[in-house]
Design a protein around this motif. Structure first.
Motif, PDB file in Angstrom:
ATOM      1  N   ILE A 157      14.799 -18.646  -1.482  1.00 22.98           N
ATOM      2  CA  ILE A 157      14.516 -18.805  -2.920  1.00 22.98           C
ATOM      3  C   ILE A 157      14.686 -17.459  -3.611  1.00 22.98           C
ATOM      4  CG2 ILE A 157      11.992 -18.410  -2.850  1.00 22.98           C
ATOM      5  CD1 ILE A 157      11.803 -20.979  -4.719  1.00 22.98           C
ATOM      6  N   GLY A 158      14.843 -17.491  -4.921  1.00 20.74           N
ATOM      7  CA  GLY A 158      15.059 -16.242  -5.667  1.00 20.74           C
ATOM      8  C   GLY A 158      16.319 -15.569  -5.154  1.00 20.74           C
ATOM      9  N   GLY A 159      16.217 -14.285  -4.874  1.00 18.76           N
ATOM     10  CA  GLY A 159      17.388 -13.546  -4.415  1.00 18.76           C
ATOM     11  C   GLY A 159      17.922 -14.045  -3.088  1.00 18.76           C
ATOM     12  N   SER A 160      17.117 -14.774  -2.346  1.00 21.78           N
ATOM     13  CA  SER A 160      17.570 -15.287  -1.056  1.00 21.78           C
ATOM     14  C   SER A 160      18.234 -16.654  -1.198  1.00 21.78           C
ATOM     15  CB  SER A 160      16.381 -15.359  -0.090  1.00 21.78           C
ATOM     16  OG  SER A 160      15.832 -14.062   0.062  1.00 21.78           O
ATOM     17  N   SER A 210      14.916 -14.976   4.058  1.00 25.76           N
ATOM     18  CA  SER A 210      13.750 -14.483   3.316  1.00 25.76           C
ATOM     19  C   SER A 210      13.513 -13.034   3.691  1.00 25.76           C
ATOM     20  CB  SER A 210      12.511 -15.327   3.654  1.00 25.76           C
ATOM     21  OG  SER A 210      11.377 -14.769   3.047  1.00 25.76           O
ATOM     22  N   LYS A 211      13.544 -12.191   2.689  1.00 24.14           N
ATOM     23  CA  LYS A 211      13.316 -10.770   2.961  1.00 24.14           C
ATOM     24  C   LYS A 211      11.962 -10.574   3.654  1.00 24.14           C
ATOM     25  CE  LYS A 211      12.884  -6.369   0.543  1.00 24.14           C
ATOM     26  NZ  LYS A 211      13.054  -5.632  -0.715  1.00 24.14           N
ATOM     27  N   THR A 212      10.935 -11.198   3.109  1.00 25.26           N
ATOM     28  CA  THR A 212       9.583 -11.001   3.641  1.00 25.26           C
ATOM     29  C   THR A 212       9.242 -11.969   4.770  1.00 25.26           C
ATOM     30  OG1 THR A 212       8.818 -12.544   1.966  1.00 25.26           O
ATOM     31  CG2 THR A 212       8.682 -10.189   1.433  1.00 25.26           C
ATOM     32  N   THR A 215       7.425 -16.087   2.128  1.00 28.06           N
ATOM     33  CA  THR A 215       7.462 -16.798   0.850  1.00 28.06           C
ATOM     34  C   THR A 215       7.145 -18.290   1.056  1.00 28.06           C
ATOM     35  OG1 THR A 215       9.098 -15.221   0.120  1.00 28.06           O
ATOM     36  CG2 THR A 215       8.930 -17.225  -1.184  1.00 28.06           C
ATOM     37  N   THR A 218       9.942 -21.008   1.007  1.00 24.82           N
ATOM     38  CA  THR A 218      10.903 -20.908   2.104  1.00 24.82           C
ATOM     39  C   THR A 218      10.248 -21.271   3.431  1.00 24.82           C
ATOM     40  OG1 THR A 218      12.094 -19.255   0.867  1.00 24.82           O
ATOM     41  CG2 THR A 218      12.507 -19.309   3.243  1.00 24.82           C
ATOM     42  N   GLY A 272      15.496  -8.093  -3.433  1.00 19.82           N
ATOM     43  CA  GLY A 272      15.926  -9.483  -3.266  1.00 19.82           C
ATOM     44  C   GLY A 272      17.077  -9.844  -4.192  1.00 19.82           C
ATOM     45  N   ARG A 273      16.970  -9.452  -5.456  1.00 16.19           N
ATOM     46  CA  ARG A 273      18.000  -9.832  -6.438  1.00 16.19           C
ATOM     47  C   ARG A 273      19.251  -8.979  -6.329  1.00 16.19           C
ATOM     48  NH1 ARG A 273      13.370  -7.890  -8.368  1.00 16.19           N
ATOM     49  NH2 ARG A 273      13.305  -6.011  -9.673  1.00 16.19           N
ATOM     50  N   GLN A 354      17.916 -13.944 -12.730  1.00 20.93           N
ATOM     51  CA  GLN A 354      16.988 -13.197 -11.870  1.00 20.93           C
ATOM     52  C   GLN A 354      17.335 -11.710 -11.892  1.00 20.93           C
ATOM     53  OE1 GLN A 354      17.161 -13.365  -7.602  1.00 20.93           O
ATOM     54  NE2 GLN A 354      15.041 -12.758  -7.362  1.00 20.93           N
ATOM     55  N   GLU A 358      14.183 -10.318 -13.842  1.00 19.71           N
ATOM     56  CA  GLU A 358      13.185  -9.813 -12.889  1.00 19.71           C
ATOM     57  C   GLU A 358      13.263  -8.282 -12.864  1.00 19.71           C
ATOM     58  OE1 GLU A 358      12.967 -10.715  -8.433  1.00 19.71           O
ATOM     59  OE2 GLU A 358      11.721 -12.316  -9.213  1.00 19.71           O
ATOM     60  N   GLN A 507       8.685  -6.143  -8.999  1.00 16.89           N
ATOM     61  CA  GLN A 507       8.519  -7.469  -9.628  1.00 16.89           C
ATOM     62  C   GLN A 507       7.073  -7.923  -9.503  1.00 16.89           C
ATOM     63  OE1 GLN A 507      11.136  -7.144  -7.121  1.00 16.89           O
ATOM     64  NE2 GLN A 507       9.430  -7.185  -5.678  1.00 16.89           N
ATOM     65  N   VAL A 510       5.476 -11.465 -10.675  1.00 23.90           N
ATOM     66  CA  VAL A 510       5.502 -12.789 -10.040  1.00 23.90           C
ATOM     67  C   VAL A 510       4.307 -12.990  -9.113  1.00 23.90           C
ATOM     68  CG1 VAL A 510       8.007 -13.013 -10.215  1.00 23.90           C
ATOM     69  CG2 VAL A 510       7.013 -12.034  -8.149  1.00 23.90           C
ATOM     70  N   LYS A 514       1.653 -16.545  -7.781  1.00 18.93           N
ATOM     71  CA  LYS A 514       1.711 -16.876  -6.348  1.00 18.93           C
ATOM     72  C   LYS A 514       0.311 -16.947  -5.753  1.00 18.93           C
ATOM     73  CE  LYS A 514       5.957 -14.508  -4.852  1.00 18.93           C
ATOM     74  NZ  LYS A 514       6.446 -13.414  -4.013  1.00 18.93           N
TER      75      LYS A 514
HETATM   76  O1  F6P Z   1      10.118 -14.281  -6.948  1.00 22.15           O
HETATM   77  C1  F6P Z   1       9.741 -13.102  -6.347  1.00 22.15           C
HETATM   78  C2  F6P Z   1      10.579 -12.751  -5.169  1.00 22.15           C
HETATM   79  O2  F6P Z   1       9.903 -11.753  -4.487  1.00 22.15           O
HETATM   80  C3  F6P Z   1      11.999 -12.306  -5.509  1.00 22.15           C
HETATM   81  O3  F6P Z   1      12.070 -11.000  -5.915  1.00 22.15           O
HETATM   82  C4  F6P Z   1      12.706 -12.598  -4.245  1.00 22.15           C
HETATM   83  O4  F6P Z   1      14.093 -12.607  -4.419  1.00 22.15           O
HETATM   84  C5  F6P Z   1      12.130 -13.941  -3.901  1.00 22.15           C
HETATM   85  O5  F6P Z   1      10.769 -13.855  -4.280  1.00 22.15           O
HETATM   86  C6  F6P Z   1      12.256 -14.367  -2.467  1.00 22.15           C
HETATM   87  O6  F6P Z   1      11.629 -13.485  -1.604  1.00 22.15           O
HETATM   88  P1  F6P Z   1      11.920 -13.507  -0.054  1.00 22.15           P
HETATM   89  O7  F6P Z   1      13.352 -13.186   0.168  1.00 22.15           O
HETATM   90  O8  F6P Z   1      11.012 -12.462   0.527  1.00 22.15           O
HETATM   91  O9  F6P Z   1      11.585 -14.883   0.466  1.00 22.15           O
END
Ligand code: F6P
Length: 551
Positions: A157-160, A210-212, A215, A218, A272-273, A354, A358, A507, A510, A514
């Motif tokens: 989601i988002g940048g991913s 997902s970067k983190t 999320t 995801t 992410g973006r 985004q 963002e 960011q 956001v 959450k």
């Molecule tokens: O919406 C906030 C955000 O942190 C974005 O900056 C990012 O692209 C998105 O959520 C997804 O995050 P992740 O890649 O960690 O799942």
């Protein structure tokens, strides 16, 4: 970069000069600017890395440009660009470098973060992605039952998500048509259900991006995907053949059950973006192949070099960024439309939303004080010509000033001519030019009356004009061209953020939603009626939902 010694934006001399200049120029019509300067349409243009930018239909003079360039200099743009490219931790609120430019750096480059050159790691991941993409494309990556993978589903989601889905749509022409690509982002179960309903789990590969890797959306979709695969294949060892991960968080990937051998990493210095050209682009690479992905990266790199080295007066991202500042802060424009005249770019405006909002949707400067000027505008748009039959009415005759970027190509990837003689691409491009002309010059009451329009109808048919636009003209939509376009907007955002002295790379906005959603989710699904401590509106909504959902 905002040094403690740098004056605030309103204190910079060029800002004050721009205020006075704006007061003089505010009422000047584009008709007059063009009448005064017969060569304006050729002169106020810039061309680099395959993009021709005509910015002549903007409400500017040479003096405006001179002052805007001065403003960029007085805002430390040159130093800030160097700080980014050399790995300084310019994302100060997260204490991180901002190095998406390293994702497309050539192999021999050296860009250090905390004393370590990051470029070799970038190429190591690109190499692994390439091997994996080749295997999937050639039908050599087999699912658990021995069937070749034919469907690729990116979960993110988002940048991913927005980068991968935009790039897939934009480069569909170059994609392996025998493979099916789907993108699941929304926690709404409908997204997953519809994306998978006609797919065979034995032939489906999920890329959990997902970067983190924390999320909510995801992780929820990834769990559902795991259940979906296991329900059909009935063996836990199937996960290794049907799931790969793209993340910076190896621990979380492993505890989800994905073998870290099947993980493609990236780094905290990729926002992410700003990540569609990192491993987050794995689905893009599978779709178009590693070579074409390399061309995409080359396009990004060409624009990076241009941004870093071209004089501001001829620097495409700097010009676009400065024009956005000009309209946002002086004309009070609150939105900016991006109108690609290419159906393949249908998700480009969503992607840009985004990237731009963002990044620059901030009201606090790097030094923590509230701004007293406007920052990031709302970006929006749709591909032409569809938008013309929807919202262009407001752009032409509404009360809002909406600067527009028109993006067109001299060659179509699908050059069709109807038997009637109509050439699709000529017609499409005619609309680009016609729209920018109509917006700039409009149609006066005299012209309308001269056409025999009855007096009472004249005001309705008048087009004031004086509505600004940029025209970006490229040759054709190739992977390279897409790379240049995305990097153009990345660096335009950077230019704007530098002038506004905001951090374009965090960011925090956001977070609150959450956190609250997690709390509310617990309350919605609790067995017993929970003690609710929200405001009366939120409490009532929760009670109503619980009552209906349990009826
Ligand atoms: O919406 C906030 C955000 O942190 C974005 O900056 C990012 O692209 C998105 O959520 C997804 O995050 P992740 O890649 O960690 O799942």
């Amino acid at each position: 970069m905002t040094h403690p010694t740098m004056p605030t934006l309103p204190e910079r001399p060029a800002w004050t000069a721009l205020r006075a200049h704006f007061a003089e120029l505010e009422r000047t019509h584009l008709r007059d600017l063009f009448a005064r300067e017969p060569d304006r349409g050729e002169r106020l243009t810039a061309e680099a890395v395959g993009i021709y930018l005509d910015y002549s239909k903007n409400r500017i003079t040479d003096e405006t440009l001179r002052l805007l360039v001065q403003l960029a200099e007085q805002s430390g743009l040159r130093q800030h660009i160097e700080a980014m490219f050399t790995g300084e931790k310019i994302n100060v609120t997260e204490d991180r470098a901002v190095l998406h430019v390293a994702l497309r750096a050539p192999k021999g480059d050296r860009i250090k973060v905390d004393g370590v050159n990051v470029v070799p790691a970038v190429h190591e991941v690109l190499g692994r992605m390439g091997e994996f993409a080749d295997r999937v494309r050639a039908g050599r990556w087999l699912g658990h039952t021995g069937k070749a993978i034919r469907n690729v589903v990116n979960i993110g989601i988002g940048g991913s998500d927005l980068g991968p889905v935009m790039a897939y749509e934009a480069l569909r022409h170059y994609s392996a048509r025998e493979l099916t690509f789907r993108f699941v982002s929304n926690v709404d179960g409908t997204d997953f259900a519809e994306a998978t309903r006609d797919l065979d789990p034995a032939e489906t590969l999920f890329i959990v991006s997902s970067k983190t890797f924390t999320t909510l959306e995801t992780m929820t979709n990834a769990s559902t995907a795991r259940d979906w695969v296991l329900a059909a294949l009935k063996d836990k060892s199937a996960i290794a053949r049907h799931f790969v991960a793209v993340s910076t968080n190896a621990e979380a990937v492993e505890s989800f059950g994905i073998d870290v051998m099947n993980m493609f990493g990236f780094w905290d210095w990729v926002g992410g973006r700003y990540s569609m050209d990192s491993a987050i682009g794995l689905s893009t690479m599978i779709a178009i192949g590693p070579d074409a992905f390399g061309e995409l990266l080359a396009g990004f790199r060409a624009m990076d070099e241009h941004f870093r080295t071209a004089p501001f007066e001829a620097n495409l991202p700097v010009l676009l960024g400065l024009l956005t500042v000009w309209y946002t802060d002086f004309f009070g424009a609150q939105t900016q439309a991006v109108l690609p005249y290419d159906q393949y770019l249908k998700r480009f405006p969503a992607y840009l939303q985004q990237l731009t909002m963002e990044s620059n949707g901030k009201h606090v400067t790097l030094s923590g004080t509230s701004v007293d000027y406007a920052t990031g505008p709302v970006y929006w748009g749709e591909p032409g010509t569809n938008g013309q039959h929807s919202f262009y009415q407001l752009i032409h005759q509404g009360t809002e000033l909406i600067p527009c970027d028109f993006i067109g190509f001299t060659h179509s990837l699908n050059p069709l001519s109807a038997s009637s003689g109509a050439n699709h691409h000529d017609l499409l491009t005619a609309n680009v030019f016609a729209q920018t002309e109509a917006l700039a010059f409009g149609k006066s009451a005299e012209q309308v009356a001269a056409e025999g329009t009855p007096d009472w109808l004249v005001p309705h048919r008048v087009f004031e004009g004086n509505r600004p636009s940029n025209t970006l003209l490229l040759e054709r939509l190739t992977p390279h061209a897409l790379g240049t376009l995305v990097a153009l907007y990345e660096h335009s955002v950077f230019t704007q953020g530098t002038i506004w002295s905001v951090n374009s790379f965090d960011q925090w906005g956001v977070e609150l939603g959450k956190v609250l959603a997690k709390k509310v989710a617990g309350e919605l699904s609790a067995e017993q009626d929970p003690e609710l401590e929200h405001d009366s509106s939120t409490n009532a909504l929760i009670r109503r939902y619980r009552a209906a959902a349990r009826a």
